[in-house]
Design a protein around this motif. Structure first.
Motif, short mmCIF file in Angstrom:
data_model
loop_
_atom_site.label_atom_id
_atom_site.label_comp_id
_atom_site.label_asym_id
_atom_site.label_seq_id
_atom_site.Cartn_x
_atom_site.Cartn_y
_atom_site.Cartn_z
N VAL B 52 90.57 28.33 30.18
CA VAL B 52 90.20 26.81 30.56
C VAL B 52 89.53 26.82 31.90
O VAL B 52 89.83 27.65 32.65
CB VAL B 52 91.48 26.09 30.84
N ARG B 53 88.48 26.08 31.79
CA ARG B 53 87.41 26.10 33.23
C ARG B 53 88.31 25.79 34.42
O ARG B 53 89.46 25.19 34.37
CB ARG B 53 86.40 24.91 32.89
N LYS B 54 87.62 25.68 35.54
CA LYS B 54 88.35 25.66 36.65
C LYS B 54 89.22 24.34 36.97
O LYS B 54 90.05 24.02 38.09
CB LYS B 54 87.45 26.08 38.03
N SER B 55 88.57 23.30 36.43
CA SER B 55 89.22 22.14 36.66
C SER B 55 90.86 22.00 36.26
O SER B 55 91.60 21.22 36.43
CB SER B 55 88.59 20.73 36.08
N GLY B 56 91.02 22.84 35.32
CA GLY B 56 92.12 23.40 34.45
C GLY B 56 92.67 22.17 33.36
O GLY B 56 92.08 21.30 33.11
N PRO B 57 93.80 22.88 32.75
CA PRO B 57 94.22 21.99 31.61
C PRO B 57 94.83 20.69 32.25
O PRO B 57 95.41 20.91 33.22
CB PRO B 57 95.43 22.70 31.17
N ASN B 59 93.04 18.70 33.81
CA ASN B 59 92.68 18.55 35.26
C ASN B 59 93.88 19.14 36.39
O ASN B 59 93.39 18.58 37.44
CB ASN B 59 91.88 17.29 35.58
N SER B 62 92.22 20.63 39.60
CA SER B 62 91.46 19.67 40.52
C SER B 62 92.38 18.78 41.44
O SER B 62 92.36 18.37 42.51
CB SER B 62 90.65 18.48 39.61
N ARG B 77 89.10 26.21 43.85
CA ARG B 77 89.22 26.65 42.47
C ARG B 77 87.95 27.30 42.01
O ARG B 77 87.01 26.74 42.24
CB ARG B 77 89.73 25.22 41.52
#
Lengths: 251, 315
Positions: B52-57, B59, B62, B77
């Motif tokens: 999963v991208r850096k903003s996270g599951p 978000n 973030s 992040r």
């Protein structure tokens, strides 16, 4: 691939620019319009692959997060879908400024397709819209969101781990693909798969010639459908090929 | 739970994209407080949860980064090579080593940007396992490790708790009485001579990034012992979403009795929370607990104002 923030201070949008790798389709640019935040987590990967692929076709691409979603400024609870078209407008201006293109195409998945059509209606620099698995009927979609709610707090519903304000739901209810499509004058292409819940409804509209657009059916997995909690969808290869063909076939 | 009113009054958080990496151009977002007040050490580095991208599951990343920044901690992040917005590896390192290389390069760039040599690594699931491996390599700079739902192992008591919880569940007895329970279905199939449904192996296949962490209990124990001896503070958090592996607060102490983790490790337990902290309330509770833990013994170490290097990073 160049990630950066753009837009006004305090409302910075996080975007990733895929510059065209060589000069060719002069003046061509694409802005990607995400669906609602809980679906956008899954579409990020499809958009990244598509962005990389189109940049190799000498098309400038910009994908970005709406305000208060993903890595853009703002808390998730501040998400307002009425502001998403404005964010798309900001992204169009940014792509034009950094790449030198003077007009763009918009690609939108799900509700992103309706936001894209709304922007296309208001601007003269949108050459075309590709609506990928678009939401057909706002009321039906709204009911799906309400059914998927896992909690409610202070005027917000928690859908897939992200808040959707009741105010947003009222606005979604008013949306209709048919109306949005008929309000634009630019070229529109629709990509849909039989796995889409509203595929039948879309098909019947097309059969009755009620929609003025190109249409392509793909068998791909749905790019917005998260694989369990991890939120990453499989790669929709067939749809990617169709989009590439449509954009590179243009004059 | 952290109430909105408890937040620091001057909470304007600023964020900057930082592109870095020697062999592969990696990307991350630095969150810091813009107010001209002292920043606090350590800098918190949030790792990808799986792919999963850096903003996270949901978000999550973030959200946590901004909460840390509101409270004076710089947070970063970023995406590992091939994940989110970082391109695929451009060197020939295998994924397992590549992840460690990415973290080392991340700490290098943050040292220059933020002027700190103290970092806390934070990760969920495979991110936690990668954090542990990195803390072992980077123990000179990593002063803390936060592991959210890391790899862990069942104990005898886990089975007892499971049985107890099932026996106390009305749904369980209802499904038995109504002959809808899975066990009854299996018995019925056996009587009728039906083969049990084969497990769909395709569904069990996981991205490689999920499985490069430490998988062996002894190896993890050794790793935890080593990083603790080198001064890395440990904080664990387990959720109800992990209940098929972890279902009571003190299970960790029973998994690694030889480590005596009870003495100094922080163990947080959120039995109502999902694995990715889907609910706002659980996210807030996690952030508050982690801030309390961060303030544990770092709050005295203050650093100067936002250094010029951070301002210059704006792309």
């Amino acid at each position: 691939m160049l990630p950066f923030f753009f837009g006004a201070t305090g409302r910075e949008l996080y975007g990733v620019y895929h510059p065209a790798v060589a000069v060719g389709h002069a003046g061509r640019g694409v802005v990607f319009c995400s669906p609602l935040a809980h679906e956008a987590i899954a579409t990020q990967w499809a958009y990244r692959i598509l962005g990389e692929s189109l940049s190799r076709e000498r098309i400038h691409c910009l994908r970005f997060d709406y305000r208060a979603t993903g890595d853009s400024a703002g808390d998730s609870r501040e998400t307002r879908i009425s502001e998403h078209p404005r964010d798309i407008g900001t992204a169009i201006d940014e792509l034009k400024a950094i790449s030198g293109v003077d007009a763009v195409h918009l690609i939108g998945i799900r509700l992103g397709a309706l936001f894209a059509l709304d922007v296309a209606r208001q601007r003269t620099d949108v050459q075309g819209v590709i609506a990928w698995e678009p939401i057909i009927d706002g009321t039906t979609y709204c009911n799906e969101l309400i059914e998927a709610t896992i909690g409610e707090h202070a005027g917000c519903r928690n859908v897939g781990g992200l808040p959707i304000a009741d105010e947003n739901l009222h606005q979604i209810r008013e949306l209709s693909f048919e109306c949005a499509l008929n309000a634009v004058s630019c070229e529109v292409g629709v990509i849909a798969s039989p796995h889409q819940p509203e595929f039948g409804r879309l098909g019947s509209l097309l059969d009755q010639d009620q929609l003025r657009c190109r249409f392509e059916v793909v068998q791909d997995a749905l790019p917005w459908k998260a694989d369990s909690e991890v939120g990453v969808a499989p790669l929709p290869a067939q749809a990617t090929r169709v989009i590439k063909r449509w954009l590179t076939d243009l004059g | 739970m952290m109430d909105q009113t408890q937040r620091a009054p001057q909470t304007r958080v600023r964020e900057r994209v930082v592109n870095f990496g020697r062999s592969t151009p990696l990307t991350g977002v630095l969150s810091y407080r813009s107010a001209a007040t002292a920043r606090r050490s350590p800098c918190v580095v949030i790792l990808n949860a799986g792919v999963v991208r850096k903003s996270g599951p949901n978000n999550l990343n973030s959200f946590l980064a901004r909460r840390f920044a509101e409270n004076g901690y710089t947070a970063f992040r970023f995406d590992f090579a091939g994940v989110g917005d970082s391109p695929n590896r451009q060197d020939r390192l295998p994924l397992k080593e590549g992840v460690l290389q990415d973290i080392t390069e991340c700490l290098d760039v943050l040292e220059g940007l933020c002027g700190t040599r103290e970092f806390v690594l934070l990760g969920l699931c495979s991110g936690a396992d990668n954090g542990l491996r990195a803390a072992r390599v980077e123990a000179g700079r990593v002063v803390g490790l936060v592991m959210l739902d890391p790899t862990v192992f069942r104990t005898k008591r886990w089975y007892l708790v499971k049985v107890w919880k099932r026996a106390a569940s009305i749904d369980f007895w209802k499904s038995l009485v109504l002959l809808r329970h899975r066990w009854i279905g299996l018995m019925r199939d056996r009587v009728r001579g039906r083969e049990p449904v084969a497990c769909d192996l395709a569904r069990l296949e996981e991205p490689e990034l999920y499985t490069i962490g430490l998988q062996d209990r002894r190896e993890i124990s050794e790793c935890l012992r080593e990083v603790r001896e080198r001064g890395v503070r440990l904080c664990f958090a387990f959720t109800g979403g992990w209940s098929e592996i972890y279902n009571y607060r003190t299970q960790l102490f029973h998994v690694y009795p030889e480590l005596h983790l009870k003495e100094d490790a922080e163990v947080l337990f959120f039995p109502e929370a999902s694995h990715t902290f889907m609910s706002d309330a659980h996210r807030e509770a996690l952030a508050s607990a982690l801030l309390r833990w961060l303030e544990g013994d770092h709050s005295q170490r203050l650093e100067p104002e936002v250094p010029p290097a951070i301002r210059a990073v704006s792309v």
